[in-house]
Write a protein that holds these residues in place. Structure first.
Motif, PDB file in Angstrom:
ATOM      1  N   HIS A 137      18.476  55.095  -4.534  1.00  0.00           N
ATOM      2  CA  HIS A 137      18.734  56.459  -4.983  1.00  0.00           C
ATOM      3  C   HIS A 137      20.146  56.524  -5.546  1.00  0.00           C
ATOM      4  O   HIS A 137      21.087  55.993  -4.953  1.00  0.00           O
ATOM      5  CB  HIS A 137      18.581  57.443  -3.818  1.00  0.00           C
ATOM      6  N   PRO A 138      20.345  57.172  -6.684  1.00  0.00           N
ATOM      7  CA  PRO A 138      21.675  57.235  -7.310  1.00  0.00           C
ATOM      8  C   PRO A 138      22.764  57.852  -6.428  1.00  0.00           C
ATOM      9  O   PRO A 138      23.930  57.522  -6.579  1.00  0.00           O
ATOM     10  CB  PRO A 138      21.444  58.086  -8.560  1.00  0.00           C
ATOM     11  N   ILE A 139      22.397  58.722  -5.481  1.00  0.00           N
ATOM     12  CA  ILE A 139      23.413  59.323  -4.618  1.00  0.00           C
ATOM     13  C   ILE A 139      24.105  58.266  -3.761  1.00  0.00           C
ATOM     14  O   ILE A 139      25.231  58.442  -3.321  1.00  0.00           O
ATOM     15  CB  ILE A 139      22.834  60.464  -3.731  1.00  0.00           C
ATOM     16  N   TYR A 140      23.460  57.114  -3.562  1.00  0.00           N
ATOM     17  CA  TYR A 140      24.053  56.024  -2.783  1.00  0.00           C
ATOM     18  C   TYR A 140      24.942  55.123  -3.627  1.00  0.00           C
ATOM     19  O   TYR A 140      25.939  54.601  -3.124  1.00  0.00           O
ATOM     20  CB  TYR A 140      22.969  55.148  -2.141  1.00  0.00           C
ATOM     21  N   SER A 166      27.706  65.556  -6.962  1.00  0.00           N
ATOM     22  CA  SER A 166      26.892  66.089  -5.869  1.00  0.00           C
ATOM     23  C   SER A 166      27.683  67.116  -5.055  1.00  0.00           C
ATOM     24  O   SER A 166      28.897  67.254  -5.210  1.00  0.00           O
ATOM     25  CB  SER A 166      26.439  64.949  -4.947  1.00  0.00           C
ATOM     26  N   ARG A 167      27.008  67.782  -4.171  1.00  0.00           N
ATOM     27  CA  ARG A 167      27.684  68.761  -3.310  1.00  0.00           C
ATOM     28  C   ARG A 167      28.665  68.113  -2.351  1.00  0.00           C
ATOM     29  O   ARG A 167      29.539  68.776  -1.804  1.00  0.00           O
ATOM     30  CB  ARG A 167      26.673  69.602  -2.548  1.00  0.00           C
ATOM     31  N   ASN A 211      29.691  59.580  -3.095  1.00  0.00           N
ATOM     32  CA  ASN A 211      28.430  58.939  -2.744  1.00  0.00           C
ATOM     33  C   ASN A 211      28.288  59.003  -1.224  1.00  0.00           C
ATOM     34  O   ASN A 211      29.268  59.073  -0.492  1.00  0.00           O
ATOM     35  CB  ASN A 211      28.403  57.482  -3.203  1.00  0.00           C
ATOM     36  N   ILE A 212      27.036  58.971  -0.780  1.00  0.00           N
ATOM     37  CA  ILE A 212      26.760  58.963   0.659  1.00  0.00           C
ATOM     38  C   ILE A 212      25.997  57.693   1.004  1.00  0.00           C
ATOM     39  O   ILE A 212      25.457  57.011   0.119  1.00  0.00           O
ATOM     40  CB  ILE A 212      25.975  60.213   1.094  1.00  0.00           C
ATOM     41  N   LEU A 242      30.188  59.463   4.104  1.00  0.00           N
ATOM     42  CA  LEU A 242      30.712  59.401   2.745  1.00  0.00           C
ATOM     43  C   LEU A 242      31.207  57.997   2.431  1.00  0.00           C
ATOM     44  O   LEU A 242      31.938  57.394   3.234  1.00  0.00           O
ATOM     45  CB  LEU A 242      31.857  60.395   2.580  1.00  0.00           C
ATOM     46  N   VAL A 243      30.810  57.477   1.289  1.00  0.00           N
ATOM     47  CA  VAL A 243      31.252  56.143   0.876  1.00  0.00           C
ATOM     48  C   VAL A 243      32.779  56.149   0.758  1.00  0.00           C
ATOM     49  O   VAL A 243      33.364  57.054   0.160  1.00  0.00           O
ATOM     50  CB  VAL A 243      30.590  55.719  -0.444  1.00  0.00           C
TER      51      VAL A 243
END
Length: 149
Positions: free
Chosen positions: A33-36, A45-46, A50-51, A89-90
């Motif tokens: 998933h792109p959020i990663y 993102s909110r 990245n998470i 959070l990354v």
């Protein structure tokens, strides 16, 4: 044997939610998933970052409880549940530790089995909780005999 460890905790260990480790983990679980992994998606993102995937805490170091030793083989994974206050959070540093919560023995068809429950915790550097992982490990009769239980 394990009841004496109920309530004991390890010392806190600092871990980093490292970008490369998050990417490798996402690839290993087949969830890209792109959020990663996509920095632009993370910034938009909110979370403004990245998470990490929800099961990423599996890779953290939680320290050791003095005198508490389990074998590396022969254990059965019984249960694993995560509860999050917020995503990891990354790039952030967190403190992790483990606590022995419970130990019970039950009779089964192949002999007595032990059910060992751990909680693993992740906190920000100010001590605010981020996640709790509850994990149950089943110790078979064969493993118990090898441990002298």
């Amino acid at each position: 044997m394990f009841k004496e460890f109920i309530g004991k905790r390890s010392n806190k260990v600092k871990n980093v939610v490292e970008r490369g480790a998050v990417k490798k983990f996402a690839e290993a679980i087949g969830d890209l998933h792109p959020i990663y992994i996509d920095e632009e998606v993370g910034q938009q993102s909110r979370y403004k970052a990245n998470i990490a995937p929800p099961t990423f805490p599996r890779v953290f170091d939680y320290g050791e409880i003095e005198g508490f030793n389990l074998p590396n083989v022969g254990l059965i994974h019984g249960e694993q549940v995560y509860h999050y206050e917020r995503p990891l959070l990354v790039g952030e540093e967190i403190n992790c530790f483990v606590e022995v919560v419970n130990y019970v023995e039950k009779a089964g068809q192949s002999g007595s089995m032990g059910f060992l429950t751990f909680n693993r915790y992740g906190e920000d550097l100010d001590g605010n909780p981020i996640f709790t992982e509850r994990m149950v490990v089943i110790i078979t009769e064969t493993v118990r005999k090898g441990l002298g239980v």
